[in-house]
Scaffold this motif. Structure first.
Motif, PDB file in Angstrom:
ATOM      1  N   ASN A   1      36.214  50.002  46.965  1.00 21.42           N
ATOM      2  CA  ASN A   1      35.896  48.777  47.718  1.00 21.42           C
ATOM      3  C   ASN A   1      35.618  47.612  46.785  1.00 21.42           C
ATOM      4  O   ASN A   1      36.045  46.485  47.048  1.00 21.42           O
ATOM      5  CB  ASN A   1      34.703  49.001  48.647  1.00 21.42           C
ATOM      6  CG  ASN A   1      35.073  49.840  49.854  1.00 21.42           C
ATOM      7  OD1 ASN A   1      36.229  49.887  50.256  1.00 21.42           O
ATOM      8  ND2 ASN A   1      34.096  50.527  50.416  1.00 21.42           N
TER       9      ASN A   1
ATOM     10  N   PRO B   1      38.652  41.437  45.422  1.00 18.83           N
ATOM     11  CA  PRO B   1      39.313  40.163  45.085  1.00 18.83           C
ATOM     12  C   PRO B   1      40.771  40.054  45.538  1.00 18.83           C
ATOM     13  O   PRO B   1      41.375  39.003  45.397  1.00 18.83           O
ATOM     14  CB  PRO B   1      39.237  40.114  43.556  1.00 18.83           C
ATOM     15  CG  PRO B   1      38.973  41.483  43.092  1.00 18.83           C
ATOM     16  CD  PRO B   1      38.380  42.237  44.240  1.00 18.83           C
ATOM     17  N   PHE B   2      41.326  41.123  46.104  1.00 17.43           N
ATOM     18  CA  PHE B   2      42.748  41.111  46.444  1.00 17.43           C
ATOM     19  C   PHE B   2      42.958  40.986  47.945  1.00 17.43           C
ATOM     20  O   PHE B   2      42.167  41.472  48.739  1.00 17.43           O
ATOM     21  CB  PHE B   2      43.428  42.400  45.952  1.00 17.43           C
ATOM     22  CG  PHE B   2      43.274  42.616  44.478  1.00 17.43           C
ATOM     23  CD1 PHE B   2      43.947  41.814  43.576  1.00 17.43           C
ATOM     24  CD2 PHE B   2      42.433  43.603  43.991  1.00 17.43           C
ATOM     25  CE1 PHE B   2      43.797  41.993  42.213  1.00 17.43           C
ATOM     26  CE2 PHE B   2      42.274  43.799  42.637  1.00 17.43           C
ATOM     27  CZ  PHE B   2      42.955  42.996  41.737  1.00 17.43           C
ATOM     28  N   ASP B   3      44.037  40.353  48.297  1.00 19.96           N
ATOM     29  CA  ASP B   3      44.399  40.189  49.703  1.00 19.96           C
ATOM     30  C   ASP B   3      45.384  41.293  50.092  1.00 19.96           C
ATOM     31  O   ASP B   3      46.484  41.026  50.573  1.00 19.96           O
ATOM     32  CB  ASP B   3      45.007  38.802  49.926  1.00 19.96           C
ATOM     33  CG  ASP B   3      45.176  38.483  51.397  1.00 19.96           C
ATOM     34  OD1 ASP B   3      44.435  39.049  52.215  1.00 19.96           O
ATOM     35  OD2 ASP B   3      46.069  37.673  51.719  1.00 19.96           O
ATOM     36  N   ILE B   4      44.992  42.541  49.820  1.00 21.32           N
ATOM     37  CA  ILE B   4      45.807  43.686  50.199  1.00 21.32           C
ATOM     38  C   ILE B   4      44.894  44.737  50.833  1.00 21.32           C
ATOM     39  O   ILE B   4      43.672  44.704  50.645  1.00 21.32           O
ATOM     40  CB  ILE B   4      46.583  44.293  49.011  1.00 21.32           C
ATOM     41  CG1 ILE B   4      45.659  44.676  47.858  1.00 21.32           C
ATOM     42  CG2 ILE B   4      47.662  43.357  48.518  1.00 21.32           C
ATOM     43  CD1 ILE B   4      46.361  45.331  46.682  1.00 21.32           C
ATOM     44  N   SER B   5      45.490  45.648  51.573  1.00 26.75           N
ATOM     45  CA  SER B   5      44.708  46.660  52.290  1.00 26.75           C
ATOM     46  C   SER B   5      44.126  47.688  51.318  1.00 26.75           C
ATOM     47  O   SER B   5      44.577  47.820  50.182  1.00 26.75           O
ATOM     48  CB  SER B   5      45.614  47.373  53.296  1.00 26.75           C
ATOM     49  OG  SER B   5      46.609  48.101  52.595  1.00 26.75           O
TER      50      SER B   5
ATOM     51  N   THR C   1      48.569  43.228  39.631  1.00 29.50           N
ATOM     52  CA  THR C   1      47.399  43.733  40.361  1.00 29.50           C
ATOM     53  C   THR C   1      46.751  44.874  39.585  1.00 29.50           C
ATOM     54  O   THR C   1      45.525  44.924  39.438  1.00 29.50           O
ATOM     55  CB  THR C   1      47.796  44.212  41.774  1.00 29.50           C
ATOM     56  OG1 THR C   1      48.368  43.105  42.486  1.00 29.50           O
ATOM     57  CG2 THR C   1      46.597  44.753  42.534  1.00 29.50           C
TER      58      THR C   1
END
Length: 115
Positions: free
Chosen positions: A31, A36-40, A15
């Motif tokens: 932001n 593109p990431f599926d993280i908070s 990442t």
């Protein structure tokens, strides 16, 4: 930890490497980096803190925006460190290439010395 260890630790995560690849294209906000990431966002912020601690990124301040930018000096340090090993291994491979010829010459000398 020493700076090289900080850099290598930061580069060990896919990442963080993806974030650096994005920043190689230009500055970006948190932001934009998180998109593109599926993280908070807090998860992305943790990655950014590690990159910042390793001095791989810096954060500017434009009004209320804090764009991130890539800093290349630590990457150049890693490249210099790797160059030493690259030179060492190239020397080893060069010697390994000549080894079969040396063995053949020794065999030929042994054959000639037999009656």
């Amino acid at each position: 930890m020493d700076p090289l260890s900080d850099t290598l630790f930061a580069l060990a995560d896919p990442t963080r490497r993806a974030i650096l690849a994005r920043l190689a294209e230009g500055e970006a906000t948190v932001n934009e980096l998180a998109a593109p990431f599926d993280i908070s966002l807090p998860g992305v912020s943790k990655h950014l803190k590690i990159l910042e601690r390793a001095r791989l990124i810096s954060r500017g301040r434009t009004a209320q925006w804090r764009p991130c930018r890539l800093e290349t000096a630590p990457l150049q340090d890693v490249d210099g460190w790797l160059t030493d090993f690259r030179t060492l291994w190239n020397d080893h491979f060069d010697r390994l290439e000549t080894y079969p010829g040396t063995m053949q010459a020794n065999d030929d000398d042994t054959d000639r010395s037999k009656p």
